[in-house]
Design a protein around this motif. Structure first.
Motif, PDB file in Angstrom:
ATOM      1  N   ARG A 187       0.859  -1.183   0.000  1.00  0.00           N
ATOM      2  CA  ARG A 187       0.000   0.000   0.000  1.00  0.00           C
ATOM      3  C   ARG A 187       0.898   1.235   0.000  1.00  0.00           C
ATOM      4  NH1 ARG A 187      -5.394   1.104   2.854  1.00  0.00           N
ATOM      5  NH2 ARG A 187      -5.170  -1.037   3.646  1.00  0.00           N
ATOM      6  N   LEU A 188       0.716   2.115  -0.992  1.00  0.00           N
ATOM      7  CA  LEU A 188       1.493   3.341  -1.093  1.00  0.00           C
ATOM      8  C   LEU A 188       0.624   4.510  -0.643  1.00  0.00           C
ATOM      9  CD1 LEU A 188       3.111   1.337  -2.872  1.00  0.00           C
ATOM     10  CD2 LEU A 188       3.624   3.265  -4.395  1.00  0.00           C
ATOM     11  N   LEU A 189       1.107   5.245   0.363  1.00  0.00           N
ATOM     12  CA  LEU A 189       0.391   6.397   0.891  1.00  0.00           C
ATOM     13  C   LEU A 189       1.077   7.659   0.375  1.00  0.00           C
ATOM     14  CD1 LEU A 189      -0.088   5.097   4.542  1.00  0.00           C
ATOM     15  CD2 LEU A 189      -1.742   5.063   2.669  1.00  0.00           C
ATOM     16  N   ILE A 190       0.355   8.413  -0.449  1.00  0.00           N
ATOM     17  CA  ILE A 190       0.939   9.543  -1.174  1.00  0.00           C
ATOM     18  C   ILE A 190       0.519  10.840  -0.503  1.00  0.00           C
ATOM     19  CG2 ILE A 190       1.316  10.537  -3.456  1.00  0.00           C
ATOM     20  CD1 ILE A 190       1.833   7.500  -3.308  1.00  0.00           C
ATOM     21  N   GLY A 191       1.510  11.619  -0.043  1.00  0.00           N
ATOM     22  CA  GLY A 191       1.218  12.875   0.631  1.00  0.00           C
ATOM     23  C   GLY A 191       1.255  14.058  -0.312  1.00  0.00           C
TER      24      GLY A 191
END
Length: 378
Positions: A241-245
């Motif tokens: 899971r990639l959490l993009i800020g």
């Protein structure tokens, strides 16, 4: 006490996150606190209940911290800096604080020295001068020449009552990254790490068994994300899971989705710290706040320290953590999908890492030190 915290984050949001944690600690002890923030708004950070004063915002031009961009994306001009300085000094006069805390300055933010010096001069001219504190993380960007350290010493000697070093001295001392003179040594107060209370488990066990990839906002994390998208293909039995800020997270997610990776893509989440309790592993850079989140949660971790523009802070921090169980470090220049997969597997297979032995009460201790120096004023 009345407390004014001045902070400007220019690239990531770690400086602001730490300032907000300190503010919550002052509030919890029934003190009045205001945070004057000079970076761009960071809505993903928890500022609930904290009085924020927003200056005309600045950000760095990538890793060029001498070229500062205004709200319109163009280089800030003299009028823009003047408006910032006026608003900063006005906040000081309005609050009349017992404690003035400058985050990072004068050890950094030298490009903003004019507004910081105006603030310090205004504080010294107040009828009741506030206690003046500098707030710095465990590891600083080492000065590129002795003159910079000497100038910082001169400002500390002239204006500051103490320097709060947000580190556990048993783990990292300021000497690791900064030359400490005898004058400066007398001003240092080690607080322990400044971190929110450990998040604990997620009520829905979000992130369970996943590899969580985070790299803050802005473009500096793009190489890490692109590598993780490919690495996820090579570990089909483990969900990624990639959490993009960042304010442009939706646009960046749409661009990353074109790669057709099996990884789940979504904006950065406020429950990220809780998710770490359940994750199979974390992949991230090695900023101060990220490192503390990982230490508190005990999550197996792969660290890719940010090192563009001759930055050394994260590399030094990662090196200090690398002997711990379940922590793997990859230099940016060595990052590729094969190496990332191998490091993730090695971290997951390592013995559990215990969170004990480190002091995470730096925010509360900072409040105590401020109260001691004011002599109970207010």
């Amino acid at each position: 006490m009345k407390v004014l915290i001045a902070v400007t984050h220019l690239l990531g949001t770690g400086h602001l996150a730490r300032a907000l944690t300190l503010a919550r600690a002052f509030l919890a002890a029934d003190h009045k606190v205001q945070v004057v923030t000079g970076g761009f708004p960071a809505p993903h950070l928890n500022a609930e209940g904290i009085e924020l004063i927003q200056l005309p915002p600045l950000r760095s031009d990538g890793v060029n911290f001498t070229r500062l961009l205004a709200e319109d994306g163009l280089p800030a001009n003299a009028d823009y800096f003047s408006r910032r300085q006026s608003a900063l000094c006005a906040a000081l006069q309005d609050l009349q604080p017992d404690v003035l805390l400058t985050e990072l300055y004068p050890f950094g933010r030298r490009s903003l020295r004019k507004e910081f010096l105006a603030l310090l001069d205004a504080a010294c001219a107040m009828k009741q001068r506030p206690v003046v504190l500098s707030s710095i993380r465990d590891i600083l960007a080492p000065p590129s020449n002795p003159e910079k350290a000497a100038k910082a010493d001169a400002i500390i000697g002239q204006y500051y009552d103490a320097v709060l070093v947000h580190s556990d001295p048993g783990a990292t001392r300021l000497e690791t990254s900064w030359p400490v003179s005898s004058m400066l040594a007398e001003k240092l107060r080690y607080t322990g790490y400044v971190a929110p209370a450990a998040a604990g488990p997620h009520p829905l066990a979000a992130g369970k068994g996943e590899v969580l990839v985070s790299a803050g906002g802005g473009s500096v994390g793009t190489p890490l994300y692109l590598c993780a998208l490919e690495a996820a293909r090579r570990m089909p039995d483990t969900p990624w899971r990639l959490l993009i800020g960042g304010a442009d997270s939706r646009e960046r997610i749409a661009e990353f989705a074109k790669a057709g990776s099996p990884a789940l893509l979504e904006p950065a989440r406020k429950d990220f710290r809780q998710m770490l309790s359940h994750a199979a592993a974390s992949v991230s850079m090695c900023g101060y706040n990220t490192a503390l989140d990982l230490l508190q949660a005990g999550t197996p971790a792969v660290l890719i320290p940010f090192d563009a523009g001759n930055e050394t802070e994260q590399g030094l921090r990662a090196a200090s953590l690398s002997p711990l169980n379940g922590i793997q470090v990859i230099k940016t220049e060595q990052l590729n999908p094969e190496r990332l997969c191998a490091a993730v597997k090695a971290a997951m297979q390592a013995p559990p890492r215990l969170s004990g032995g480190f002091r995470f009460d730096g925010a509360a201790r900072s409040v105590e030190i401020a109260a001691e120096l004011t002599g109970g004023r207010g």
